[in-house]
Design a protein around this motif. Structure first.
Motif, PDB file in Angstrom:
ATOM      1  N   ILE A  65       0.838  -1.200   0.000  1.00 59.42           N
ATOM      2  CA  ILE A  65       0.000   0.000   0.000  1.00 59.42           C
ATOM      3  C   ILE A  65       0.872   1.249   0.000  1.00 59.42           C
ATOM      4  O   ILE A  65       0.605   2.216  -0.720  1.00 59.42           O
ATOM      5  CB  ILE A  65      -0.947  -0.011   1.218  1.00 59.42           C
ATOM      6  N   GLU A  66       1.936   1.235   0.797  1.00 62.63           N
ATOM      7  CA  GLU A  66       2.841   2.382   0.864  1.00 62.63           C
ATOM      8  C   GLU A  66       3.465   2.664  -0.503  1.00 62.63           C
ATOM      9  O   GLU A  66       3.553   3.829  -0.940  1.00 62.63           O
ATOM     10  CB  GLU A  66       3.940   2.116   1.886  1.00 62.63           C
ATOM     11  N   LEU A  67       3.888   1.620  -1.215  1.00 59.07           N
ATOM     12  CA  LEU A  67       4.482   1.798  -2.534  1.00 59.07           C
ATOM     13  C   LEU A  67       3.475   2.369  -3.526  1.00 59.07           C
ATOM     14  O   LEU A  67       3.820   3.197  -4.377  1.00 59.07           O
ATOM     15  CB  LEU A  67       5.032   0.464  -3.047  1.00 59.07           C
ATOM     16  N   ILE A  68       2.218   1.933  -3.408  1.00 55.76           N
ATOM     17  CA  ILE A  68       1.179   2.435  -4.307  1.00 55.76           C
ATOM     18  C   ILE A  68       0.926   3.916  -4.042  1.00 55.76           C
ATOM     19  O   ILE A  68       0.814   4.722  -4.976  1.00 55.76           O
ATOM     20  CB  ILE A  68      -0.109   1.607  -4.151  1.00 55.76           C
ATOM     21  N   PHE A  69       0.862   4.300  -2.775  1.00 59.65           N
ATOM     22  CA  PHE A  69       0.674   5.718  -2.445  1.00 59.65           C
ATOM     23  C   PHE A  69       1.833   6.563  -2.986  1.00 59.65           C
ATOM     24  O   PHE A  69       1.631   7.672  -3.493  1.00 59.65           O
ATOM     25  CB  PHE A  69       0.551   5.905  -0.934  1.00 59.65           C
ATOM     26  N   GLN A  70       3.048   6.038  -2.885  1.00 54.98           N
ATOM     27  CA  GLN A  70       4.198   6.774  -3.399  1.00 54.98           C
ATOM     28  C   GLN A  70       4.094   6.971  -4.906  1.00 54.98           C
ATOM     29  O   GLN A  70       4.438   8.027  -5.437  1.00 54.98           O
ATOM     30  CB  GLN A  70       5.488   6.025  -3.058  1.00 54.98           C
ATOM     31  N   ASN A  71       3.613   5.965  -5.598  1.00 53.39           N
ATOM     32  CA  ASN A  71       3.482   6.046  -7.053  1.00 53.39           C
ATOM     33  C   ASN A  71       2.389   7.017  -7.469  1.00 53.39           C
ATOM     34  O   ASN A  71       2.529   7.778  -8.421  1.00 53.39           O
ATOM     35  CB  ASN A  71       3.215   4.652  -7.626  1.00 53.39           C
ATOM     36  N   LEU A  72       1.277   7.008  -6.735  1.00 55.39           N
ATOM     37  CA  LEU A  72       0.103   7.791  -7.117  1.00 55.39           C
ATOM     38  C   LEU A  72       0.162   9.247  -6.662  1.00 55.39           C
ATOM     39  O   LEU A  72      -0.245  10.155  -7.375  1.00 55.39           O
ATOM     40  CB  LEU A  72      -1.166   7.162  -6.515  1.00 55.39           C
ATOM     41  N   ASN A  73       0.605   9.449  -5.426  1.00 52.45           N
ATOM     42  CA  ASN A  73       0.483  10.764  -4.775  1.00 52.45           C
ATOM     43  C   ASN A  73      -0.943  11.288  -4.943  1.00 52.45           C
ATOM     44  O   ASN A  73      -1.160  12.392  -5.477  1.00 52.45           O
ATOM     45  CB  ASN A  73       1.492  11.748  -5.353  1.00 52.45           C
ATOM     46  N   PRO A  74      -1.949  10.547  -4.458  1.00 52.80           N
ATOM     47  CA  PRO A  74      -3.345  10.918  -4.731  1.00 52.80           C
ATOM     48  C   PRO A  74      -3.779  12.151  -3.965  1.00 52.80           C
ATOM     49  O   PRO A  74      -3.254  12.450  -2.889  1.00 52.80           O
ATOM     50  CB  PRO A  74      -4.114   9.690  -4.247  1.00 52.80           C
ATOM     51  N   LYS A  75      -4.770  12.849  -4.530  1.00 53.69           N
ATOM     52  CA  LYS A  75      -5.328  14.014  -3.855  1.00 53.69           C
ATOM     53  C   LYS A  75      -6.480  13.639  -2.938  1.00 53.69           C
ATOM     54  O   LYS A  75      -6.845  14.421  -2.047  1.00 53.69           O
ATOM     55  CB  LYS A  75      -5.805  15.044  -4.883  1.00 53.69           C
ATOM     56  N   ALA A  76      -7.083  12.471  -3.156  1.00 55.84           N
ATOM     57  CA  ALA A  76      -8.251  12.088  -2.354  1.00 55.84           C
ATOM     58  C   ALA A  76      -8.316  10.584  -2.185  1.00 55.84           C
ATOM     59  O   ALA A  76      -7.893   9.819  -3.060  1.00 55.84           O
ATOM     60  CB  ALA A  76      -9.536  12.597  -3.006  1.00 55.84           C
ATOM     61  N   ILE A  77      -8.859  10.175  -1.034  1.00 52.24           N
ATOM     62  CA  ILE A  77      -9.086   8.765  -0.722  1.00 52.24           C
ATOM     63  C   ILE A  77     -10.520   8.622  -0.244  1.00 52.24           C
ATOM     64  O   ILE A  77     -10.943   9.296   0.702  1.00 52.24           O
ATOM     65  CB  ILE A  77      -8.133   8.267   0.390  1.00 52.24           C
ATOM     66  N   ILE A  78     -11.277   7.748  -0.896  1.00 50.64           N
ATOM     67  CA  ILE A  78     -12.624   7.415  -0.432  1.00 50.64           C
ATOM     68  C   ILE A  78     -12.503   6.232   0.518  1.00 50.64           C
ATOM     69  O   ILE A  78     -11.888   5.214   0.188  1.00 50.64           O
ATOM     70  CB  ILE A  78     -13.557   7.071  -1.603  1.00 50.64           C
ATOM     71  N   CYS A  79     -13.078   6.348   1.702  1.00 48.67           N
ATOM     72  CA  CYS A  79     -12.937   5.302   2.709  1.00 48.67           C
ATOM     73  C   CYS A  79     -14.088   5.361   3.702  1.00 48.67           C
ATOM     74  O   CYS A  79     -14.936   6.253   3.639  1.00 48.67           O
ATOM     75  CB  CYS A  79     -11.607   5.448   3.443  1.00 48.67           C
TER      76      CYS A  79
END
Length: 504
Positions: free
Chosen positions: A92-106
């Motif tokens: 998950i950490e690697l995916i966040f690093q790749n994306l740098n998303p502006k929003a997370i739906i949770c």
């Protein structure tokens, strides 16, 4: 007018079947009207926050609500990125690093959990998003701007370097895939799916989108049931499931443990399988248990949007044969290329390469890795044309059907001989005392290692294999297990077994 947006499926169906259940699990169910409302409310909220054309992480467990969030991202003109809280934290950490998303739906309950990851995304809580008034003018404006090559999702696959690769798919390739798959498998309003794969794999496309296309119903099967074959089949019967599109391991887990002696899937009429080679011994048990069902082998990597080839089983196979993956869906072509980039001769093994609408857009934030496998068609020197090099080896049989041979990285050199590990597995699976197996090569120790589930002892199995395999193909190490480890998608977890061998 030609369809150009996946949401047109939902918008057509909701007018016919608003109160029919679209997606359900043991805790929640959503009708088409509810999916339609909730996804448009989510889309309206995203647009109001200026979030359009962005990767939106959907950090939610497998649930009908998660699917509504996916469609909500598309309504907002964004592309969804599924992440399940059960995924390994380092991934998950690697995916966040790749994306740098502006929003997370949770869900609000995971807010603290998400704070442990490195990201600056705004947390958007599902229960609040679906309360947003639907903003028709804003959604219409988004739709007017959308084109069919806009992305709709990113799913992350395992990279050979250990870094996940985010495969980006668009409306055009998904629509083309769903249209071809639906025609081949005969989906309809009466279809009742039992979904097996996690929602963060592209395998779930086979249920998610045909459901909204036809007004079918998908039941999200609890993961724990796949450890209990009898209860799993009882679940299928309880929900009158008539269609499954599962990985081979999930099917063999049922047949290998003699489940059909106790209970059979009474309503199952369409069985599609893929991702692994189906041992003929286990496949025959399925056909004997369900003589009225149709069986279809599917093949295709994530980079070609789901599956790109199919074979409807129309004949019996000898124990040592392999079920073909058949022919490509319409609008795709398979090229078998030799190492010198020529077409393989009939019967000759070549790398399976795919061209056509099925190709995804490539890897997110990874142009270099994209260019390694999405390459110019070497047979075309007249204009730019991309093909995808799958890394899989195949050949055409005398009927013109494509046969999957192995992964290129499953071909080894041992004792001076080139060996396909799949050939060893196929011979092991023929033995009556073996239910499932996996063969690996320990390169550092130059040893072939076999893991299996079955009744035979290691000594008995080795003795039996001496009559089937040449000496250089015999496993140097055998280990019997109670169960083979499986990935989240239900395939044999070769990486887990490989780590075990390295620790020996």
């Amino acid at each position: 007018m030609r369809q150009r947006n996946v949401l047109e499926y939902l918008e057509t169906t909701v007018t016919r079947l608003p109160d029919k259940v679209a997606y359900a699990d043991d805790e929640c169910q959503l009708t088409f009207a509810q999916v339609f409302h909730d996804s448009r409310a989510i889309g309206s909220a995203l647009v109001s926050k200026g979030l359009t054309g962005e990767p939106i992480v959907v950090y939610m467990p497998k649930s009908p609500r998660t699917i509504a969030a996916f469609f909500g991202c598309v309504y907002g003109g964004d592309y969804y990125v599924p992440i399940d809280p059960e995924m390994p934290s380092f991934r998950i950490e690697l995916i966040f690093q790749n994306l740098n998303p502006k929003a997370i739906i949770c869900e609000r309950s995971v807010a603290d959990e998400l704070s442990s990851y490195q990201h600056s995304a705004e947390l958007l809580f599902y229960d609040e998003l679906v309360q947003t008034p639907v903003d028709e003018p804003s959604l219409s404006a988004v739709r007017e701007r959308q084109i069919d090559t806009d992305p709709i999702y990113i799913v992350f696959t395992s990279g050979s370097t250990g870094v996940p690769k985010g495969v980006v798919a668009c409306h055009r390739s998904v629509i083309d895939y769903i249209e071809q798959l639906s025609e081949v498998l005969g989906f309809s309003e009466e279809t009742r799916f039992a979904n097996q794969s996690p929602l963060y794999f592209d395998a779930c496309l086979k249920e998610l989108y045909p459901t909204i296309k036809f007004g079918a119903t998908t039941f999200l099967t609890p993961k724990q049931l796949f450890m209990f074959p009898v209860k799993l089949v009882e679940y299928l019967n309880e929900h009158r499931i008539n269609t499954v599109c599962w990985v081979v391991s999930a099917l063999t887990m049922i047949s290998a443990f003699r489940t059909f002696d106790k209970v059979k899937p009474e309503y199952l009429r369409t069985v599609a399988f893929g991702s692994e080679v189906f041992p003929i011994k286990q496949f025959k048990r399925w056909r004997e248990a369900l003589p009225e069902a149709t069986f279809t082998n599917l093949y295709g990597p994530t980079e070609t949007t789901g599956m790109c080839c199919y074979y409807r089983v129309d004949r019996d196979f000898a124990p040592d044969e392999v079920i073909p993956v058949g022919r490509p869906f319409r609008n795709r072509q398979i090229l078998l290329l030799t190492p010198d980039n020529q077409l393989a001769a009939p019967g000759e093994v070549g790398e399976i390469c795919v061209r056509g609408t099925a190709l995804t857009l490539g890897y997110y934030h990874a142009f270099d890795r994209t260019e390694e496998v999405f390459v110019q068609n070497p047979l075309n020197d007249r204009y730019p044309e991309l093909i995808y090099r799958t890394g899989d080896l195949g050949r055409f049989n005398e009927r013109g059907e494509l046969i999957f041979v192995s992964r290129k990285d499953h071909q080894i050199k041992h004792m001076g001989h080139r060996i396909e590990l799949g050939e060893i597995e196929a011979n092991v699976n023929l033995l009556p005392g073996v239910s499932m197996c996996c063969c690996l090569f320990n390169k550092e120790k130059d040893k072939i290692e076999l893991f299996y589930v079955g009744e035979d002892s290691e000594a008995e199995l080795l003795t039996a294999l001496k009559d089937k395999l040449p000496r250089y193909m015999l496993p140097n190490r055998l280990k019997r297990l109670e169960r083979l480890p499986l990935t989240a998608n239900g395939k044999i977890d070769r990486m887990s077994l490989k780590r075990e061998t390295e620790n020996q």
